[in-house]
Design a protein around this motif. Structure first.
Motif: not given
Lengths: 319, 267, 262
Positions: B33, B193, B35-36, B46-47, B39, C180, B189, C50, B49-51, C43, C46-47, B42-43, C189-190, C32, C196, C176
């Motif tokens: 749970s 941000y 780990a879910v 990832l953003l 996520l 994931v 969600f 990408l 990682a670029h800026t 994003l 900025a890039r 992690v998202g 997610l992206l 969503f 990367p 689960a």
């Protein structure tokens, strides 16, 4: 203990008439019912599916508020004093459990103790008593989801009676049970009624429950009470025929006797339908005169037959 | 109220004890749970990682928003997320069995099937907050320090009220349940941000209609000492507790109305 | 007539009956979509180039992802799981029909209904609010093929997870883990193009890439001619591998059921 005066309940039902179109219809689930149940009574509440049984039960227990009319249960108005009433009644729904699926039965019962705020000592005594009466011992530590239907129902009965309510309402408690479990449940209910004086209202489809347990029967049909009175008078009032089972000394063609219809012949045994208005003794005498008889038995109509007849005639019975 | 809390604690304790009979399974399920739940974090990584900045906010600042939002949401979810299944209880008739007990059905539904593994979802936000709070470029006055727990509590209360509010809808219509997830899960969600990312009208809606901006965005503007991109009054930054209380009142009314509807129609 | 088209048609009707619930899901998917679109816009602000996407590509990707959640069932789950748990699957295994084929047909029908009921709203709303990169008729046709392959690949994955229920007492942990992996590697997610380095390379080689990333790239017109065939080939390869593994597992499950009596 229970006083119901002229209650009504209507529902709006939407039925699909096309892919998107729906029609609203009003259904009178309960259409003017009145009755009183005295302390200590054991009343059977019968009716075909959709007759309004469950709706009545829901109004008695405070789940539903009546459209009109008044309900008093244990001196309270169920729809206004739902939680106060909950402490004074026990409710069992045969089709769904009030126990927690994933908890062992013992934990479920402990939770119930807290929900009803039963004092620990009283709980221990009561649990011991119910465990013995319902033979819960072997599966107290088993999660509810692993119990058989019969075991689960016994657990549900214990849960409904842990707080020692003066009134017990049962909605089809024997549905789907095997013969042995049914007998256990019936025997238990009988004891609760006679020994503790608990007032019991029982709805059921199983007429065996009624014959075994209830002196008084109420029958509901199309939202109205079709009958309220004792079982024997119901039999008489519906005037269902009795059946005479005759064993002749040897196989014979159907007997001939005025007014009597032979329903079935099986070897030397014959089933004779005797109309209610005929004197059974006279029929037996006339029969013995003309045929060699080995054995004879008179069967009162089963309640099943009585009720089927009542529904079929659609008539109301005044008793 | 105290009585309700006592019962609530008791019901939860029973569940924890039941789950603890299988400790290995409980821990593994908890980690899954978590780990879910991780996520979303992690998202965000990832953003970044670029800026180095997104809509003018740095990684620690966005992670601060993530941590506060996720923490509030998970606590509310653990406490009242079970109400999401109200529709199922209505459909299966199990709500009736709750109504014949002398305890509010809200408490019964919330604790039904409570599982301690849901608390494992707290792991990612707790770790993130522990990591990010010392790294925030904030001027830690007493007011700002106090604001952090205040926003966590008000955020939790706002999400809890939203759970009850959206569940109440299911008393009347069950089918549209999935749409109300845009407020609960969607709210969880979008509050991760900075709202400066979103269209202005959307943010206005999230401020004045469904007050998700008060979960963490408005208080965070105060903690991070940022101007409001919409130019809304600074007083709003301190309004979160009041908004939370008001939303609770609305949710309570909705729940009562829903229950009354159910009890008059039986469906 | 073969039974499979009938199974698919019946599944389609069954799922189409609950249209209101599906549309309600689509509302949440759309919401969503908006939030994610605003995030990727920031994003790509900025890039700008990408992963070879421009901002319009990235926003289109977001709404497409939301539109495909239902059809390829990114969050996992197959009704077969409940039938295995309850033991009803024994009945299915005794039918003179292939278990995997039956459920694949059922899933295709379900996906068809989901595409209509849950795919249209996010796409339309996204197209109205943003500048999406949508193709002409030929592009949509190419996309349709990719979606069918995506559904089959997604089914292959979910079928494996469902069959694991034969050996597990409690499948919540596996569900689960599967969730994931599916969320992360499908591009929820992206876009995977924005992952990367080696992570991006890995993600684009795994079967989850066939669920959303490949159909999205086909829709965005990133493949032409031989490249398009290669993209289909990638999806088909994974579909075949997964379905093959599913067959082997079905046979093993059948043996287990015979030996242990379920």
């Amino acid at each position: 203990m229970i006083e119901v005066t002229d209650i009504h309940k209507t529902f709006t039902v939407r039925t699909r008439t096309g892919r998107l179109r729906r029609r609203r219809t009003t259904v009178r689930a309960v259409d003017g019912i009145s009755f009183t149940v005295a302390p200590g009574e054991f009343v059977g509440y019968l009716g075909p599916n959709g007759a309004g049984k469950s709706t009545t039960i829901k109004m008695l227990t405070g789940i539903l508020s009546p459209g009109s009319g008044t309900v008093r249960v244990a001196g309270l108005d169920p729809s206004r004093r739902r939680t106060a009433l909950a402490r004074r009644i026990g409710v069992v729904f045969g089709q769904r459990t009030t126990l927690w699926w994933d908890l062992p039965l013992r934990d479920s019962l402990t939770l119930i103790r807290h929900l009803y705020r039963v004092e620990a000592g009283a709980h221990r005594r009561r649990l011991a008593e119910l465990t013995e009466l319902l033979d819960l011992g072997p599966f107290l530590s088993t999660p509810v989801r692993q119990l058989s239907l019969g075991q689960r129902m016994r657990g549900d009965l214990a849960a409904a009676l842990l707080h020692d309510p003066p009134i017990l309402v049962l909605d089809e408690p024997t549905i789907g049970l095997d013969v042995v479990s049914k007998a256990t449940v019936r025997g238990f209910l009988e004891r609760v009624n006679t020994e503790r004086g608990t007032t019991i209202l029982l709805t059921t489809h199983d007429l065996g429950d009624i014959e075994r347990l209830c002196r008084r029967v109420m029958i509901i049909d199309h939202g109205r009470l079709a009958y309220d009175g004792d079982l024997d008078r119901l039999r008489a009032a519906v005037a269902a025929d009795r059946v005479l089972v005759v064993d002749l000394e040897r196989p014979a063609p159907p007997v001939r006797l005025a007014g009597v219809v032979v329903e079935r012949v099986e070897g030397p045994r014959q089933w004779l339908r005797v109309p209610r208005e005929m004197n059974a003794a006279a029929v037996v005498a006339a029969l013995a005169d003309r045929y060699p008889i080995a054995d004879i038995a008179l069967r009162e109509p089963g309640i099943e037959e009585v009720v089927t007849r009542l529904y079929r005639d659609g008539g109301r019975v005044t008793a | 109220m105290a009585d309700a809390l006592r019962l609530y604690a008791l019901l939860i304790w029973t569940w924890i004890r039941a789950a603890a009979q299988f400790p290995v399974s409980m821990v593994l399920l908890g980690l899954a749970s978590a780990a879910v739940a991780a996520l979303d974090m992690v998202g965000i990584m990832l953003l970044f990682a670029h800026t180095p900045r997104i809509a003018g906010f740095t990684a620690p600042e966005v992670l601060f928003l993530y941590g506060t939002s996720a923490m509030s949401f998970v606590v509310a979810d653990v406490l009242l997320g079970g109400t999401e299944r109200l529709g199922e209880h209505v459909r299966q008739g199990t709500l009736d069995t709750m109504l014949v007990r002398p305890v509010s059905p809200l408490i019964q539904i919330a604790t039904e099937d409570f599982s301690p593994r849901r608390m494992a979802k707290l792991l990612p936000p707790v770790v993130v907050l522990a990591f990010v709070l010392p790294r925030l470029p904030a001027d830690w006055t007493a007011g700002r320090v106090v604001m952090v727990p205040v926003m966590l509590v008000s955020g939790t209360v706002i999400f809890a009220a939203l759970w009850v509010l959206t569940a109440s809808v299911q008393f009347v219509v069950i089918d549209v349940h999935a749409a109300t997830k845009s407020v609960t899960y969607g709210g969880a969600f979008l509050t991760q941000y900075p709202m400066s990312l979103y269209a202005r009208d959307f943010v206005r809606g999230m401020t004045f209609t469904i007050p998700l901006a008060f979960v963490n965005w408005q208080p965070a503007l105060y903690v991070l000492d940022r101007p409001d991109p919409l130019g809304l009054p600074a007083a709003l930054r301190f309004a979160a507790p009041a908004v939370a209380v008001a939303l609770c009142a609305v949710a309570a009314l909705a729940w009562r109305a829903g229950l009354r509807h159910y009890r008059s129609t039986g469906s | 007539m073969s039974v499979y088209p009938w199974v698919a048609a019946y599944a389609f009707r069954r799922h189409a009956t609950y249209w209101l619930g599906a549309v309600a899901e689509a509302v949440t998917n759309t919401m969503f979509g908006f939030v994610r679109a605003w995030i990727v816009l920031a994003l790509w602000g900025a890039r700008p180039a990408l992963g070879g996407y421009d901002a319009a590509d990235a926003v289109t990707f977001c709404f497409l992802t939301q539109a495909l959640i239902g059809p390829v069932q990114v969050f996992g789950g197959l009704e077969l799981t409940q039938r295995i748990r309850s033991g009803d699957v024994a009945i299915d295994l005794h039918r003179p029909v292939d278990l995997q084929g039956w459920w694949l047909a059922d899933d295709l029908g379900r996906a068809g209904a989901a595409l209509l009921l849950r795919g249209a709203l996010p796409t339309l709303a996204g197209a109205l609010a943003f500048d999406l990169r949508l193709p002409g008729p030929a592009g949509w046709a190419a996309f349709a093929v990719a979606v069918v392959l995506a559904v089959v690949t997604g089914f292959g994955l979910r079928y494996l997870v469902a069959l694991a229920m034969f050996w597990l007492h409690d499948d919540r942990g596996l569900q689960a883990v599967a969730l994931v992996a599916s969320m992360f590697f499908s591009g929820m997610l992206l876009p995977l193009v924005a992952f990367p380095g080696w992570l991006g390379t890995l993600a684009q080689a795994l079967p989850w890439a066939a669920l959303i990333q490949v159909p999205a790239d086909v829709l965005l017109g990133r493949y032409q001619g031989a490249e398009l065939a290669a993209a289909y080939g990638f999806q088909a390869l994974w579909a075949v591998v997964l379905l093959g593994a599913g067959r082997a597992l079905t046979a093993a499950a059948r043996r287990r059921l015979v030996i242990h009596g379920g």
